[in-house]
Design a protein around this motif. Sequence first.
Motif, PDB file in Angstrom:
ATOM      1  N   ARG A   1       1.655   5.247   9.206  1.00  0.00           N
ATOM      2  CA  ARG A   1       1.458   4.002   8.371  1.00  0.00           C
ATOM      3  C   ARG A   1       2.696   3.769   7.544  1.00  0.00           C
ATOM      4  N   ARG A   2       3.174   4.751   7.076  1.00  0.00           N
ATOM      5  CA  ARG A   2       4.392   4.661   6.238  1.00  0.00           C
ATOM      6  C   ARG A   2       5.678   4.391   7.362  1.00  0.00           C
TER       7      ARG A   2
ATOM      8  N   ASN B   1       8.440  -5.242  10.189  1.00  0.00           N
ATOM      9  CA  ASN B   1       8.783  -6.182   9.093  1.00  0.00           C
ATOM     10  C   ASN B   1       7.353  -7.001   9.030  1.00  0.00           C
ATOM     11  N   LEU B   2       6.399  -6.316   8.142  1.00  0.00           N
ATOM     12  CA  LEU B   2       5.181  -7.315   7.674  1.00  0.00           C
ATOM     13  C   LEU B   2       5.049  -7.025   6.386  1.00  0.00           C
ATOM     14  N   ARG B   3       4.301  -7.976   5.704  1.00  0.00           N
ATOM     15  CA  ARG B   3       4.139  -7.886   4.331  1.00  0.00           C
ATOM     16  C   ARG B   3       3.028  -6.770   3.800  1.00  0.00           C
ATOM     17  N   ILE B   4       2.191  -6.875   4.959  1.00  0.00           N
ATOM     18  CA  ILE B   4       0.930  -5.947   4.646  1.00  0.00           C
ATOM     19  C   ILE B   4       0.949  -5.092   5.754  1.00  0.00           C
ATOM     20  N   THR B   5       1.005  -3.640   5.647  1.00  0.00           N
ATOM     21  CA  THR B   5       0.906  -2.654   6.915  1.00  0.00           C
ATOM     22  C   THR B   5      -0.522  -2.288   6.912  1.00  0.00           C
TER      23      THR B   5
ATOM     24  N   ILE C   1       5.548   3.001  10.145  1.00  0.00           N
ATOM     25  CA  ILE C   1       5.411   1.482  10.448  1.00  0.00           C
ATOM     26  C   ILE C   1       5.763   0.581   9.491  1.00  0.00           C
ATOM     27  N   ALA C   2       5.542   0.874   8.256  1.00  0.00           N
ATOM     28  CA  ALA C   2       6.023   0.068   7.161  1.00  0.00           C
ATOM     29  C   ALA C   2       7.524  -0.108   7.148  1.00  0.00           C
ATOM     30  N   GLN C   3       8.224   1.150   7.190  1.00  0.00           N
ATOM     31  CA  GLN C   3       9.658   0.926   7.477  1.00  0.00           C
ATOM     32  C   GLN C   3      10.248   0.302   8.734  1.00  0.00           C
TER      33      GLN C   3
ATOM     34  N   LYS D   1      -5.387  -6.262   7.598  1.00  0.00           N
ATOM     35  CA  LYS D   1      -5.558  -5.231   6.688  1.00  0.00           C
ATOM     36  C   LYS D   1      -5.963  -3.934   7.641  1.00  0.00           C
TER      37      LYS D   1
ATOM     38  N   GLU E   1      -4.386  -0.380   7.914  1.00  0.00           N
ATOM     39  CA  GLU E   1      -4.671   0.763   8.122  1.00  0.00           C
ATOM     40  C   GLU E   1      -4.874   1.234   9.399  1.00  0.00           C
TER      41      GLU E   1
END
Length: 126
Positions: free
Chosen positions: A75-76, A83-87, A78-80, A45, A89
């Motif tokens: 953060r956005r 490959n993680l379910r939760i990016t 990194i989400a792209q 988290k 904070e």
Amino acid sequence: MKNRLTRINDELMKELANIIRFDVKDPRICTMTSVLRVETTQDLKYCKVFISVLGTDEDKQNVMKGLKNASGFMRRLIAQRVNLRITPELIFKLDDSVEYAVRMNKLIDEVTKLLHKDEDKDEDNE
């Protein structure tokens, strides 16, 4: 074999360094900003990002404000890219350990030079 959290930390560190270098356009974030290490919590988290900035105290404060401002954008990305379910904070922390080490090396060099000068004087007197 590295454990999962270590691999995630390594990947996040690499991506964050690239994002700060190439994608963040905030003028407060100078080129002398580097990611030293990343510590992610077990639940993914939160992610503490330890940053080193070469410059004045004012430069450091400006960089930290710029990074905090751009954390949602980073953060956005990194989400792209990761490959993680939760990016996690991102929490940025200023790390002065590199600067401290450089300053200590300079002090040690100065003391060493002074000791050598004293030794040379003692040899000349003999």
